[in-house]
Enzyme design. Structure first.
Site, short mmCIF file in Angstrom:
data_model
loop_
_atom_site.label_atom_id
_atom_site.label_comp_id
_atom_site.label_asym_id
_atom_site.label_seq_id
_atom_site.Cartn_x
_atom_site.Cartn_y
_atom_site.Cartn_z
N ASP A 27 -5.68 -1.51 5.59
CA ASP A 27 -6.13 -1.95 6.92
C ASP A 27 -7.43 -2.74 6.87
OD1 ASP A 27 -6.34 -2.26 9.67
OD2 ASP A 27 -7.09 -0.23 10.03
N HIS A 78 -0.99 -0.47 10.23
CA HIS A 78 -0.71 -0.18 11.63
C HIS A 78 -0.09 -1.38 12.34
CE1 HIS A 78 -4.30 -2.11 13.46
NE2 HIS A 78 -4.98 -1.64 12.44
N GLU A 112 -3.46 2.43 16.33
CA GLU A 112 -4.68 2.64 15.56
C GLU A 112 -5.93 2.21 16.32
OE1 GLU A 112 -7.94 1.94 12.70
OE2 GLU A 112 -7.03 0.46 14.05
N GLU A 113 -5.82 1.13 17.09
CA GLU A 113 -7.05 0.48 17.56
C GLU A 113 -7.85 1.30 18.56
OE1 GLU A 113 -8.43 -1.73 16.09
OE2 GLU A 113 -6.98 -3.06 15.14
N ASP A 117 -5.46 -7.99 10.95
CA ASP A 117 -5.62 -6.62 11.46
C ASP A 117 -4.48 -6.30 12.40
OD1 ASP A 117 -6.60 -4.16 12.13
OD2 ASP A 117 -8.27 -4.89 13.32
N HIS A 122 -10.49 -8.66 15.25
CA HIS A 122 -10.62 -8.35 16.68
C HIS A 122 -10.94 -9.58 17.53
CE1 HIS A 122 -11.47 -3.74 16.13
NE2 HIS A 122 -10.47 -4.17 15.38
#
Lengths: 459, 459
Positions: free
Chosen positions: A346, A275, A319-320, A287, A418
């Site tokens: 991912d 993504h 995606e998130e 990520d 994240h």
């Protein structure tokens, strides 16, 4: 044999490798070896993190990433490069600040969670109610958190297979809703992190449908432990929390794709990708810049020598927080029957340590060729078949498209995931190259063979 | 013998250990063993970081730390506990933000340096000029940086003895002045850090006396590397830098001290301590809560059994930006001749790996007792004598008071130093206890003997 057919056969003999089972084994091993020495993935990831950086939905950077992705795919020789627009939910971070007011005034490091609402301007101040486990929060009676800031400090366990994240995930995604149901004014959760830095880890949360939406944020690990020590001293701990944010219910987003066309069966399409969007504090290196880079590089390596089938790379755009895979599945519903497989990378740079193959396919020549190629790369063949893939391909999988699980070692991934620390310097080039080699070997074996995963899975 | 004298002798026989050389050796080893099992240092450090946290000069927290320190010393049995007020320079951080404007818009993680001036409100925007070494900055001709933001990205080398920090120190402390002399509008330096987190490391800088004061900040390590990659692409890189701060030229500060009084020679005073103030982003756990905790705990352990000399712990109040040691040396000039030794612990939790003893003292019984005690704790006796101590005792050392160098392993210290990551969870309880044991062994040997370092050092 007429002249046209003869010409086709000659063309196939010249172009469509490999012709025999032995050829497929040797060819897949050769692709693996080229992948280990190839720097395409690193170059792609270096470019994305340097020239674009963080790229959440709703930011100008996501549109720049869309343009970057199309230019990059074209430059790498992909065809049919285009962006498919859709609309996605966006949550945009504003000013954020948290501090203990009494009895021990100290600043707390926090990051708001996606779908947090804003506090009043200037913040809200309340006594905290701290739970050392998520189950302790669930055990709190209705109304018992009225006016409190609920805090869950349960630590996340480091595991190779990501089970620690699976276990801790509800602390972040469900805690705000459960706290609100019990009357809480706000929610703080110990970051879903396996590291001990002072950097909080953000991520999406859900709000309750049967209780008010509330402000919610992640505490850094040291700050969660600090609150535990303060609470242990027995006096009420009061916190001021100022979280500002805004949402765009339907922000523009794009799934970008490009293809290595199949020579003899171009309508049989293998879909892989990562993504393109990322969370905002880091530069989206692990990520999911890594997934983008790994699948782009692997498709290109497997596409050498004109495979019989088409390899399509899709870089999903939301995606998130939202579900870019759902938009993709809806848009591509009609071609689902032609999709050989759909899989997403991912979980960072790797290395891949385990392969879960589509059900029933393990003894097929193509999968034997794959296993022979990647055994020396320290990849276990799982006895379990692949389940549903990542969230961006789950929609296709639900339409009957098979998936594959090429499982990266997630031991270090949640140190960074994240957080502001998700940057290029945390990528291990050797791990990245190993992942590319595993994906390229798999794609080569599938694209150069006629393996039919649906038929093999039939009872 | 009159009755009074007889009573005194009996009291000395009961209280003042040890009576013989063998006693001193055995007693120092016993103090070492008690120290390894003692949790006072951890408890002190846990209390300071939990109840006070960051405590820079100019903050309300420093006054709270003063009160905390006095209460803690009294509770631990120290006498003559008091705070000596003085005035120190304070630099107080305001809003800070940095971002690349073009060609690749991205946020940069920065922390202003102490003595940075503020940018105009809203920030200044300028093209950067990046130097990969400090010497390259020095080689830039006068005027060549006019209107630019000068950036030095030379990395700091990880070393056990702190030499890497010694080498890199000028990048932070002198870079702003050298950049301003060449016309720069602002200065950014790669954090003096041996870690790779996204957390910048602050610290004091100096401004030029012969050029304008300029805004100056530290970049996180990944951000310094990001700028290098952007610059390598060849286009001008423009940065917007918003740094707000204010200074208080004469802010209140306090040196807090307490004593274990000597029984027979109370006027002979051994001064040890750490500094109470800290930088603002972390909670001052390693820098210098550890030094506070180690010396307080060590003095208490060495003070068991009534030493002949007084052990005084001083917790200096303004090490980071100003010179609390200078204020202390001025205030205590008249007693300097009676001070047996003055030493500071200011490099984190340890472990201590090397002792540099005062010149000429190595063969004295007391130092033999010390060496015998700490050899099993993996402490080397350096062939070099002690130099000047930490900055808080340098003023006393300049007045002729000897020092000792108990060198901690600094390999990990600069991962955390001056950053938000300087928190309690980064303290290793075993390392901390080893450091206490080394300091307690040293203090025991000196306080229970008549070793005269000045006489031993005489040619």
């Amino acid at each position: 044999m007429n002249r046209g057919l003869a010409a086709t056969v000659i063309a196939l003999m010249l172009c469509a490798r490999p012709a025999t089972a032995q050829d497929l084994v040797a060819d897949t091993a050769a692709v693996r070896d080229r992948a280990i020495a190839d720097t395409t993935a690193w170059d792609v990831l270096e470019s994305l993190t340097t020239e674009i950086g963080a790229r959440p939905v709703g930011s100008p950077a996501l549109a720049r990433a869309r343009d970057w992705a199309q230019a990059k795919l074209k430059a790498l020789g992909f065809t049919n490069v285009h962006a498919e627009a859709f609309e996605a939910e966006a949550w945009i971070r504003g000013e954020e600040r948290a501090e203990v007011i009494s009895p021990y005034p100290q600043t707390l490091q926090v990051l708001g969670l996606g779908r947090s609402i804003s506090t009043p301007k200037g913040g809200l101040e309340a006594e905290i109610k701290l739970f050392k486990t998520y189950d302790a929060l669930l055990a709190a009676p209705p109304g018992s958190l009225k006016g409190r800031i609920a805090v869950v400090t349960q630590p996340m366990v480091r595991t190779m297979d990501g089970a620690g994240y699976g276990d801790a995930n509800r602390n972040r995604t469900r805690g705000a809703a459960e706290a609100s149901r019990r009357g809480a004014a706000a929610y703080l959760v110990r970051s879903l992190s396996t590291d001990d830095t002072r950097l909080p880890h953000t991520g999406a949360t859900h709000q309750a449908e049967d209780a008010p939406a509330i402000p919610a944020a992640a505490l850094s690990v040291p700050d969660a432990e600090l609150l535990e020590r303060m609470v242990a001293r027995g006096q009420p701990v009061r916190v001021r929390l100022n979280l500002q944010s805004r949402t765009i219910p339907k922000a523009p987003a794009w799934n970008v794709s490009g293809e290595i066309p199949g020579l003899t069966h171009p309508e049989e399409v293998i879909v892989v990708g990562g993504h393109l969007d990322s969370w905002d504090p880091g530069t989206g290196a692990h990520d999911d810049g890594a997934g983008v880079a790994i699948t782009v590089a692997a498709a290109r390596l497997a596409g050498v020598g004109s495979p019989r089938r088409t390899i399509r790379v899709v870089l999903w755009g939301a995606e998130e927080l939202d579900d870019s895979g759902e938009a993709y599945a809806v848009a591509h519903r009609d071609e689902a029957a032609h999709l050989i497989l759909a899989a997403e990378s991912d979980t960072g740079d790797g290395p891949v340590w385990q392969a879960k193959l589509p059900k029933g396919s393990r003894d097929h020549l193509a999968m034997r060729a794959f296993a022979l190629a990647v055994g020396p790369l320290k990849v276990i063949q799982s006895r379990e078949p692949a389940g549903i893939g990542g969230s961006d391909v789950a929609g296709l999988n639900a339409l009957g498209v098979p998936s594959v699980g090429l499982t990266p070692d997630a031991s270090r991934y949640f140190d960074l995931h994240h957080s502001a620390d998700d940057t290029l310097d945390k990528i291990d080039p050797a791990d990245l190259a190993q992942s590319v080699a595993v994906w390229a070997s798999f794609l080569n074996a599938v694209a150069h063979s006629d393996i039919d995963f649906r038929a093999l899975a039939a009872p």
